[in-house]
Every structure is written in structure tokens, then in C-alpha cells.
Design a protein around this motif. Structure first.
Motif, PDB file in Angstrom:
ATOM      1  N   ILE A  91     119.465 130.424 -38.937  1.00  0.00           N
ATOM      2  CA  ILE A  91     119.912 129.038 -39.016  1.00  0.00           C
ATOM      3  C   ILE A  91     121.413 129.066 -38.746  1.00  0.00           C
ATOM      4  O   ILE A  91     122.140 129.905 -39.296  1.00  0.00           O
ATOM      5  N   ALA A  92     121.852 128.161 -37.877  1.00  0.00           N
ATOM      6  CA  ALA A  92     123.280 128.062 -37.559  1.00  0.00           C
ATOM      7  C   ALA A  92     123.699 126.598 -37.584  1.00  0.00           C
ATOM      8  O   ALA A  92     122.867 125.699 -37.463  1.00  0.00           O
ATOM      9  N   ARG A  93     124.983 126.384 -37.714  1.00  0.00           N
ATOM     10  CA  ARG A  93     125.520 125.030 -37.614  1.00  0.00           C
ATOM     11  C   ARG A  93     125.653 124.672 -36.145  1.00  0.00           C
ATOM     12  O   ARG A  93     126.096 125.484 -35.344  1.00  0.00           O
ATOM     13  N   ARG A  94     125.262 123.449 -35.797  1.00  0.00           N
ATOM     14  CA  ARG A  94     125.467 122.986 -34.423  1.00  0.00           C
ATOM     15  C   ARG A  94     126.959 122.754 -34.221  1.00  0.00           C
ATOM     16  O   ARG A  94     127.616 122.143 -35.066  1.00  0.00           O
ATOM     17  N   PRO A  95     127.470 123.209 -33.103  1.00  0.00           N
ATOM     18  CA  PRO A  95     128.893 122.956 -32.860  1.00  0.00           C
ATOM     19  C   PRO A  95     129.117 121.490 -32.519  1.00  0.00           C
ATOM     20  O   PRO A  95     128.258 120.832 -31.943  1.00  0.00           O
ATOM     21  N   SER A  96     130.265 120.981 -32.896  1.00  0.00           N
ATOM     22  CA  SER A  96     130.602 119.614 -32.494  1.00  0.00           C
ATOM     23  C   SER A  96     131.396 119.708 -31.192  1.00  0.00           C
ATOM     24  O   SER A  96     132.237 120.593 -31.028  1.00  0.00           O
ATOM     25  N   VAL A  97     131.100 118.817 -30.293  1.00  0.00           N
ATOM     26  CA  VAL A  97     131.746 118.817 -28.982  1.00  0.00           C
ATOM     27  C   VAL A  97     132.372 117.450 -28.762  1.00  0.00           C
ATOM     28  O   VAL A  97     131.723 116.424 -28.955  1.00  0.00           O
ATOM     29  N   ASP A  98     133.618 117.454 -28.360  1.00  0.00           N
ATOM     30  CA  ASP A  98     134.322 116.223 -28.028  1.00  0.00           C
ATOM     31  C   ASP A  98     134.134 115.989 -26.534  1.00  0.00           C
ATOM     32  O   ASP A  98     134.779 116.648 -25.708  1.00  0.00           O
ATOM     33  N   LEU A  99     133.246 115.081 -26.183  1.00  0.00           N
ATOM     34  CA  LEU A  99     132.908 114.822 -24.789  1.00  0.00           C
ATOM     35  C   LEU A  99     134.128 114.369 -23.987  1.00  0.00           C
ATOM     36  O   LEU A  99     134.338 114.814 -22.851  1.00  0.00           O
ATOM     37  N   THR A 100     134.938 113.528 -24.566  1.00  0.00           N
ATOM     38  CA  THR A 100     136.145 113.049 -23.876  1.00  0.00           C
ATOM     39  C   THR A 100     137.068 114.219 -23.548  1.00  0.00           C
ATOM     40  O   THR A 100     137.577 114.331 -22.430  1.00  0.00           O
ATOM     41  N   GLN A 101     137.254 115.096 -24.503  1.00  0.00           N
ATOM     42  CA  GLN A 101     138.111 116.266 -24.292  1.00  0.00           C
ATOM     43  C   GLN A 101     137.510 117.199 -23.246  1.00  0.00           C
ATOM     44  O   GLN A 101     138.223 117.723 -22.397  1.00  0.00           O
ATOM     45  N   LEU A 102     136.198 117.399 -23.295  1.00  0.00           N
ATOM     46  CA  LEU A 102     135.533 118.263 -22.318  1.00  0.00           C
ATOM     47  C   LEU A 102     135.743 117.737 -20.901  1.00  0.00           C
ATOM     48  O   LEU A 102     136.088 118.488 -19.988  1.00  0.00           O
ATOM     49  N   LEU A 103     135.562 116.434 -20.722  1.00  0.00           N
ATOM     50  CA  LEU A 103     135.691 115.849 -19.382  1.00  0.00           C
ATOM     51  C   LEU A 103     137.150 115.743 -18.921  1.00  0.00           C
ATOM     52  O   LEU A 103     137.427 115.717 -17.724  1.00  0.00           O
ATOM     53  N   ALA A 104     138.077 115.683 -19.857  1.00  0.00           N
ATOM     54  CA  ALA A 104     139.492 115.561 -19.504  1.00  0.00           C
ATOM     55  C   ALA A 104     140.166 116.912 -19.274  1.00  0.00           C
ATOM     56  O   ALA A 104     141.312 116.958 -18.828  1.00  0.00           O
ATOM     57  N   ASP A 105     139.479 117.983 -19.562  1.00  0.00           N
ATOM     58  CA  ASP A 105     140.058 119.321 -19.411  1.00  0.00           C
ATOM     59  C   ASP A 105     140.485 119.537 -17.957  1.00  0.00           C
ATOM     60  O   ASP A 105     139.663 119.408 -17.044  1.00  0.00           O
ATOM     61  N   PRO A 106     141.752 119.864 -17.699  1.00  0.00           N
ATOM     62  CA  PRO A 106     142.228 120.020 -16.333  1.00  0.00           C
ATOM     63  C   PRO A 106     141.829 121.342 -15.668  1.00  0.00           C
ATOM     64  O   PRO A 106     142.093 121.535 -14.484  1.00  0.00           O
ATOM     65  N   SER A 107     141.182 122.235 -16.410  1.00  0.00           N
ATOM     66  CA  SER A 107     140.802 123.517 -15.809  1.00  0.00           C
ATOM     67  C   SER A 107     139.801 123.287 -14.681  1.00  0.00           C
ATOM     68  O   SER A 107     139.076 122.291 -14.666  1.00  0.00           O
ATOM     69  N   PRO A 108     139.752 124.215 -13.736  1.00  0.00           N
ATOM     70  CA  PRO A 108     138.843 124.042 -12.600  1.00  0.00           C
ATOM     71  C   PRO A 108     137.365 124.304 -12.919  1.00  0.00           C
ATOM     72  O   PRO A 108     136.509 124.097 -12.071  1.00  0.00           O
ATOM     73  N   ALA A 109     137.069 124.738 -14.138  1.00  0.00           N
ATOM     74  CA  ALA A 109     135.674 125.016 -14.502  1.00  0.00           C
ATOM     75  C   ALA A 109     134.863 123.722 -14.458  1.00  0.00           C
ATOM     76  O   ALA A 109     135.272 122.705 -15.015  1.00  0.00           O
ATOM     77  N   PRO A 110     133.719 123.751 -13.792  1.00  0.00           N
ATOM     78  CA  PRO A 110     132.906 122.531 -13.694  1.00  0.00           C
ATOM     79  C   PRO A 110     132.193 122.202 -15.000  1.00  0.00           C
ATOM     80  O   PRO A 110     132.009 123.053 -15.859  1.00  0.00           O
ATOM     81  N   VAL A 111     131.811 120.952 -15.115  1.00  0.00           N
ATOM     82  CA  VAL A 111     130.943 120.491 -16.191  1.00  0.00           C
ATOM     83  C   VAL A 111     129.640 120.086 -15.518  1.00  0.00           C
ATOM     84  O   VAL A 111     129.638 119.335 -14.545  1.00  0.00           O
ATOM     85  N   VAL A 112     128.535 120.601 -16.009  1.00  0.00           N
ATOM     86  CA  VAL A 112     127.226 120.351 -15.410  1.00  0.00           C
ATOM     87  C   VAL A 112     126.578 119.156 -16.111  1.00  0.00           C
ATOM     88  O   VAL A 112     126.568 119.086 -17.339  1.00  0.00           O
ATOM     89  N   LEU A 113     126.030 118.242 -15.331  1.00  0.00           N
ATOM     90  CA  LEU A 113     125.310 117.088 -15.878  1.00  0.00           C
ATOM     91  C   LEU A 113     123.828 117.245 -15.603  1.00  0.00           C
ATOM     92  O   LEU A 113     123.401 117.393 -14.454  1.00  0.00           O
ATOM     93  N   LEU A 114     123.037 117.221 -16.668  1.00  0.00           N
ATOM     94  CA  LEU A 114     121.580 117.203 -16.551  1.00  0.00           C
ATOM     95  C   LEU A 114     121.151 115.768 -16.830  1.00  0.00           C
ATOM     96  O   LEU A 114     121.253 115.292 -17.961  1.00  0.00           O
ATOM     97  N   GLU A 115     120.709 115.087 -15.806  1.00  0.00           N
ATOM     98  CA  GLU A 115     120.355 113.685 -15.946  1.00  0.00           C
ATOM     99  C   GLU A 115     118.894 113.546 -16.351  1.00  0.00           C
ATOM    100  O   GLU A 115     117.979 113.794 -15.574  1.00  0.00           O
ATOM    101  N   ASN A 116     118.688 113.200 -17.603  1.00  0.00           N
ATOM    102  CA  ASN A 116     117.377 112.944 -18.170  1.00  0.00           C
ATOM    103  C   ASN A 116     116.370 114.069 -17.883  1.00  0.00           C
ATOM    104  O   ASN A 116     115.291 113.820 -17.344  1.00  0.00           O
ATOM    105  N   PRO A 117     116.695 115.305 -18.267  1.00  0.00           N
ATOM    106  CA  PRO A 117     115.742 116.388 -18.034  1.00  0.00           C
ATOM    107  C   PRO A 117     114.462 116.150 -18.821  1.00  0.00           C
ATOM    108  O   PRO A 117     114.473 115.515 -19.874  1.00  0.00           O
ATOM    109  N   ARG A 118     113.366 116.666 -18.302  1.00  0.00           N
ATOM    110  CA  ARG A 118     112.052 116.423 -18.911  1.00  0.00           C
ATOM    111  C   ARG A 118     111.456 117.634 -19.608  1.00  0.00           C
ATOM    112  O   ARG A 118     110.402 117.536 -20.212  1.00  0.00           O
ATOM    113  N   ASN A 119     112.116 118.791 -19.502  1.00  0.00           N
ATOM    114  CA  ASN A 119     111.515 120.013 -20.013  1.00  0.00           C
ATOM    115  C   ASN A 119     112.586 120.821 -20.751  1.00  0.00           C
ATOM    116  O   ASN A 119     113.616 121.157 -20.174  1.00  0.00           O
TER     117      ASN A 119
END
Length: 154
Positions: A91-119
């Protein structure tokens, strides 16, 4: 303070949005490598778990040393709908993620979007592929919970 029986703790963790149940060695190994805040680790066979860890993930030895509780096989089998063949759950604690901060990060690392995955298995595969390529994160829209064991296990 009385601690609830282990079956109750794992059952309740599955229904607690602040927690995640990790089923099996492979997802536990990755959780540790990604800095998971582990609350409890259990196994019915510490010798086999130690052998798995030594062969496939020697880098996590310190993270689990002295933290895995040995429990009877019949109790382990009651902790989830499917018993992981690698003989470990956590059992682990779920990490909290700040979506605004993730998207505003200026690093070149991409953010992947999974649009309504079904599986859930596909979510897990996408997360691992994103991590392997150095993505900053994965955003999941829709109603599937990427922290369910099926996503973490696949």
C-alpha cells in the motif's frame, strides 16, 4: 491505537483515493524507483522475494530492507481479487500532482495526453513508455483510474 486487520487495510486502501494498492514485484520495483511513499509491504515468502529483488532489482534493496512483513499464504490470498504470482503486495500513498505546474514546466520533456483511454492495461503501458522516454508526465482524461492495480501491473 489498534491497527485494523490486514485484510481490512488492503480492502480500504482499494477504496481510498489517497492510496494505491501495488500488486506484484514488477509494479513495486517501479514504484520504489519513482519514489513511492510506501506504507506497508507484505509477502508470504520473504526468501523468494529477496531472491527476486537480488536478481531483478538490486537497486531497491535498501528501500525494502526490513520493511516487508511476512504473512501467511492464506491471508495473502485474501488481500485482493487476484493473487500476484510474485508474492508481494504493498500500500502506498498516491502522489499529488499539480497539473498547472506540470504543464507550465519550461523543460523540453513532453507531457503525454491519453484522451479517454478505455483499457487500464493500455494506460499502464503508456505510462511506462512515457517514463522510459523521459516524459515529464502523463495526463489521463476520462473515468478510468490510472492508479488501479491493472494499470500498475501491466
Amino acid at each position: 491505537m489498534n491497527q485494523k486487520p490486514i485484510e481490512d487495510r488492503f480492502y480500504n486502501a482499494r477504496n481510498d483515493t489517497s492510496l494505491v494498492v501495488i500488486e506484484g514485484f514488477h509494479p513495486l520495483k517501479h514504484a520504489i524507483r519513482f519514489g513511492a511513499d510506501l506504507i506497508e509491504i507484505v509477502s508470504p515468502n520473504l526468501k523468494e522475494l529477496t531472491a527476486l529483488q537480488a536478481e531483478y532489482a538490486p537497486d531497491i534493496a535498501q528501500a525494502i530492507k526490513g520493511r516487508v512483513a511476512a504473512i501467511p499464504e492464506d491471508v495473502f490470498e485474501r488481500l485482493g481479487p487476484v493473487t500476484p504470482p510474485t508474492g508481494v503486495m504493498a500500500i502506498a500513498r498516491r502522489p499529488s500532482v499539480d497539473l498547472t505546474q506540470l504543464l507550465a514546466d519550461p523543460s523540453p520533456a513532453p507531457v503525454v495526453l491519453l484522451e479517454n483511454p478505455r483499457n487500464l492495461f493500455n494506460i499502464g503501458a503508456a505510462v511506462r513508455a512515457a517514463a522510459a522516454t523521459g516524459a515529464a508526465g502523463v495526463i489521463n482524461t476520462g473515468n478510468l483510474d490510472p492508479w488501479k492495480p491493472a494499470a500498475l501491473t501491466s
